[in-house]
Write a protein that holds these residues in place. Sequence first.
Motif, mmCIF file in Angstrom:
data_model
loop_
_atom_site.group_PDB
_atom_site.id
_atom_site.type_symbol
_atom_site.label_atom_id
_atom_site.label_comp_id
_atom_site.label_asym_id
_atom_site.label_seq_id
_atom_site.Cartn_x
_atom_site.Cartn_y
_atom_site.Cartn_z
ATOM 1 N N ALA A 118 0.831 -1.213 0.000
ATOM 2 C CA ALA A 118 0.000 0.000 0.000
ATOM 3 C C ALA A 118 0.861 1.258 0.000
ATOM 4 O O ALA A 118 0.573 2.241 -0.699
ATOM 5 C CB ALA A 118 -0.927 -0.011 1.211
ATOM 6 N N TRP A 163 2.269 1.685 -3.470
ATOM 7 C CA TRP A 163 1.224 2.164 -4.386
ATOM 8 C C TRP A 163 0.961 3.656 -4.192
ATOM 9 O O TRP A 163 0.813 4.415 -5.161
ATOM 10 C CB TRP A 163 -0.047 1.356 -4.147
ATOM 11 C CG TRP A 163 -1.220 1.803 -4.974
ATOM 12 C CD1 TRP A 163 -1.418 1.577 -6.296
ATOM 13 C CD2 TRP A 163 -2.347 2.555 -4.513
ATOM 14 N NE1 TRP A 163 -2.605 2.132 -6.707
ATOM 15 C CE2 TRP A 163 -3.203 2.748 -5.629
ATOM 16 C CE3 TRP A 163 -2.725 3.079 -3.279
ATOM 17 C CZ2 TRP A 163 -4.404 3.443 -5.534
ATOM 18 C CZ3 TRP A 163 -3.915 3.766 -3.187
ATOM 19 C CH2 TRP A 163 -4.745 3.947 -4.296
ATOM 20 N N PHE A 164 0.917 4.112 -2.935
ATOM 21 C CA PHE A 164 0.717 5.536 -2.675
ATOM 22 C C PHE A 164 1.909 6.369 -3.160
ATOM 23 O O PHE A 164 1.749 7.477 -3.678
ATOM 24 C CB PHE A 164 0.506 5.757 -1.170
ATOM 25 C CG PHE A 164 0.198 7.176 -0.793
ATOM 26 C CD1 PHE A 164 -1.061 7.717 -1.014
ATOM 27 C CD2 PHE A 164 1.180 7.972 -0.213
ATOM 28 C CE1 PHE A 164 -1.345 9.019 -0.666
ATOM 29 C CE2 PHE A 164 0.909 9.285 0.140
ATOM 30 C CZ PHE A 164 -0.363 9.813 -0.088
#
Length: 285
Positions: free
Chosen positions: A230, A233-234
């Motif tokens: 995550a 991805w950010f």
Amino acid sequence: MIHCIEELLIGLLELGVLNACGSNPSHQNTRRKGCVAKYGHKWFRTRTGLVDNLCPKYNEQYTWEVFDPSMVLTVAVFDNFLIGEKGTNGNKDLKIGKVCSIRISTLEMGRVYTHSYPLLVLHPTGVKKMGELHLAIRFTCVSFVNMMYSYSKPLLPKMHYVRPFSVIKQDMLRHQAVNIAAMRPGRAEPPLRKEVVEYMSDVDLHLWSMRRSKANFFRLMTVFSGLFAAGKWFGDICMWKNPITTVLVHVLYLIIDAFIWLNQQPSYSYMNSDSIKQYFTFGET
């Protein structure tokens, strides 16, 4: 009489050592294989002799009285250097492999388990399979009431939870216990060497190991892999590595920001209704 009061007999554990096969033919010491079994403070060993094949047959049976279902059964295979010529390891018995500890509580009562267990040994390069050991195991329950009572007792004495030993004291007591345990088998005929007792007792299990540290590190990486993914991805969105995904995320953020009253209205209604209810409830009391 005191023994019967302190330790209640639960059942009998029967072990049959059938044969050992599947060893590496290039291993020069497989012609003197002997099995050593340990359960609690009792030790048994099979006969050892020079054989012409790589699959010696033992066909020996041993029986133990079970007083604690949490005990484990350990079986290992060694090369007995007391027979024949000495190897490069001197007079020490060379470990060929060990069967992972078999816990008695996992065995079904009255059932005969006949399996070929892999012989595993730890090398600097990792765990290696050195062959297979064919065993037959059966646990027979003598008193079901005593077994249920043993499960109700704590695993360790009460004083261990009140005043537990430090790590240094545990290390000292572990080495003393291994030295005491090696005295009696060492006086047997043929003697059971100290290195065999240490290997069967896992005396170096608590020591730091690079292999165990790497395994624990990879386990932690697996647990937090979702969080790392995550974050990656950010970061990709912030760096515009995928423009389409970044644009869609910004559009979604603008929609949520423009229609935030859709989320706030139910929460405000709930807070107002709860305040009114508390007001009237307090007035009545």
